[in-house]
Write a protein that holds these residues in place. Structure first.
Motif, short mmCIF file in Angstrom:
data_model
loop_
_atom_site.label_atom_id
_atom_site.label_comp_id
_atom_site.label_asym_id
_atom_site.label_seq_id
_atom_site.Cartn_x
_atom_site.Cartn_y
_atom_site.Cartn_z
N VAL A 175 6.37 4.91 -9.94
CA VAL A 175 5.31 4.39 -9.77
C VAL A 175 5.06 3.25 -8.98
O VAL A 175 4.34 3.16 -7.99
CB VAL A 175 4.57 4.21 -11.12
CG1 VAL A 175 2.97 4.04 -11.08
CG2 VAL A 175 4.63 5.43 -12.03
N GLY A 176 5.85 2.06 -9.35
CA GLY A 176 5.71 0.95 -8.58
C GLY A 176 5.97 0.81 -7.08
O GLY A 176 5.47 0.31 -6.36
N GLY A 177 7.06 1.83 -6.95
CA GLY A 177 7.50 2.03 -5.54
C GLY A 177 6.24 2.72 -4.83
O GLY A 177 5.84 2.17 -3.45
N ILE A 178 5.60 3.54 -5.44
CA ILE A 178 4.28 4.05 -4.69
C ILE A 178 3.17 3.27 -4.30
O ILE A 178 2.72 2.87 -3.25
CB ILE A 178 3.68 5.29 -5.22
CG1 ILE A 178 4.81 6.46 -5.47
CG2 ILE A 178 2.16 5.74 -4.79
CD1 ILE A 178 4.94 6.97 -3.78
N GLU A 179 3.08 2.23 -5.47
CA GLU A 179 2.14 1.15 -5.41
C GLU A 179 2.74 0.28 -3.99
O GLU A 179 1.85 -0.35 -3.47
CB GLU A 179 1.77 0.23 -6.49
CG GLU A 179 1.22 1.19 -7.70
CD GLU A 179 1.38 0.48 -8.86
OE1 GLU A 179 0.41 0.78 -9.75
OE2 GLU A 179 2.32 -0.28 -9.16
N ARG A 180 3.97 0.01 -3.99
CA ARG A 180 4.35 -1.13 -3.32
C ARG A 180 4.12 -0.63 -1.86
O ARG A 180 4.05 -1.29 -0.81
CB ARG A 180 5.90 -1.52 -3.47
CG ARG A 180 6.13 -2.65 -2.45
CD ARG A 180 7.66 -2.95 -2.74
NE ARG A 180 7.93 -3.65 -4.04
CZ ARG A 180 7.74 -4.85 -4.04
NH1 ARG A 180 7.21 -5.62 -2.64
NH2 ARG A 180 7.67 -5.72 -4.91
#
Length: 220
Positions: A175-180
């Motif tokens: 999830v954090g990867g998509i936000e980044r």
């Protein structure tokens, strides 16, 4: 979401992740799909046609690694999830969303083979290179096969004209990867509007990439 170990994410964590991505405007309505590899080997996946902000625990679908549907109505784009799980044993979670600015880069600059983020030290350290995977018709086996040349070296990718994809050892990583991804894409878009993003010096790039190699492959 429990971040204490790669096998600690549970099906209900997918519901929290769906709401987090929807609130962040990284997907709309029933767009995108998320999955987890469970400790018993099953794949838990978001259902087809249900708005992500409204997905319930009982809506989740379950599959075997060979693609057999055990229960529910899994996303029609399950081929790319299964391709990653089969190719990468350490993959425990996958998020596919539709971050607007990241998609826009692949529309406006179809010649690009990766996001031009080599002017951003933090991105190099946190994610490495972010490739752009060639377009596949949604729901086809090509969605999975097109990913294979990028595995396992890349965890965060843009799917040309379609969305973003990140796999991780935990759901928070994915999830954090998509936000980044969306944040980086937006920074680069604004840099283009101000005259164009400038690359770091080669020596600095080499040093940062060596540091990234030492940090390991996770998206941080």
């Amino acid at each position: 979401m429990d971040a204490s170990g790669p096998l600690r994410d549970l099906p209900h964590d997918l519901l929290e992740a769906c709401r987090r991505l929807h609130a962040g405007r990284l997907l709309a309505a029933s767009d995108g799909n998320l999955s987890l590899r469970l400790a018993d080997g099953r794949i838990a996946m978001t259902p087809s046609g249900v708005p992500k902000a409204k997905v319930r625990l009982e809506d989740l679908a379950y599959l075997a690694l060979d693609g057999t549907i055990l229960s529910g109505r899994p996303s029609s784009e399950r081929a790319m999830h299964l391709a990653i799980y089969r190719a990468v044993p350490e993959a425990r979670a996958i998020v596919h969303a539709h971050p607007p600015t990241a998609i826009a880069w692949s529309l406006a600059r179809p010649e690009l083979r990766e996001l031009p983020s080599d002017g951003l030290p933090e991105v190099i350290l946190a994610a490495g290179r972010i490739p752009i995977v060639s377009m596949a018709i949604p729901g086809t086996e090509a969605m999975g096969s097109n990913l294979l040349p990028f595995l396992p070296d890349h965890r965060l990718m843009i799917l040309a004209r379609h969305g973003g994809l990140c796999w991780g050892e935990q759901l928070d990583e994915a999830v954090g990867g998509i936000e980044r991804l969306e944040q980086v894409a937006e920074i680069l878009w604004k840099a283009e509007a101000l005259g164009g993003a400038k690359r770091l010096e080669p020596a600095d790039l080499d040093e940062l990439r060596a540091l990234r190699a030492k940090l390991g492959p996770r998206i941080i």
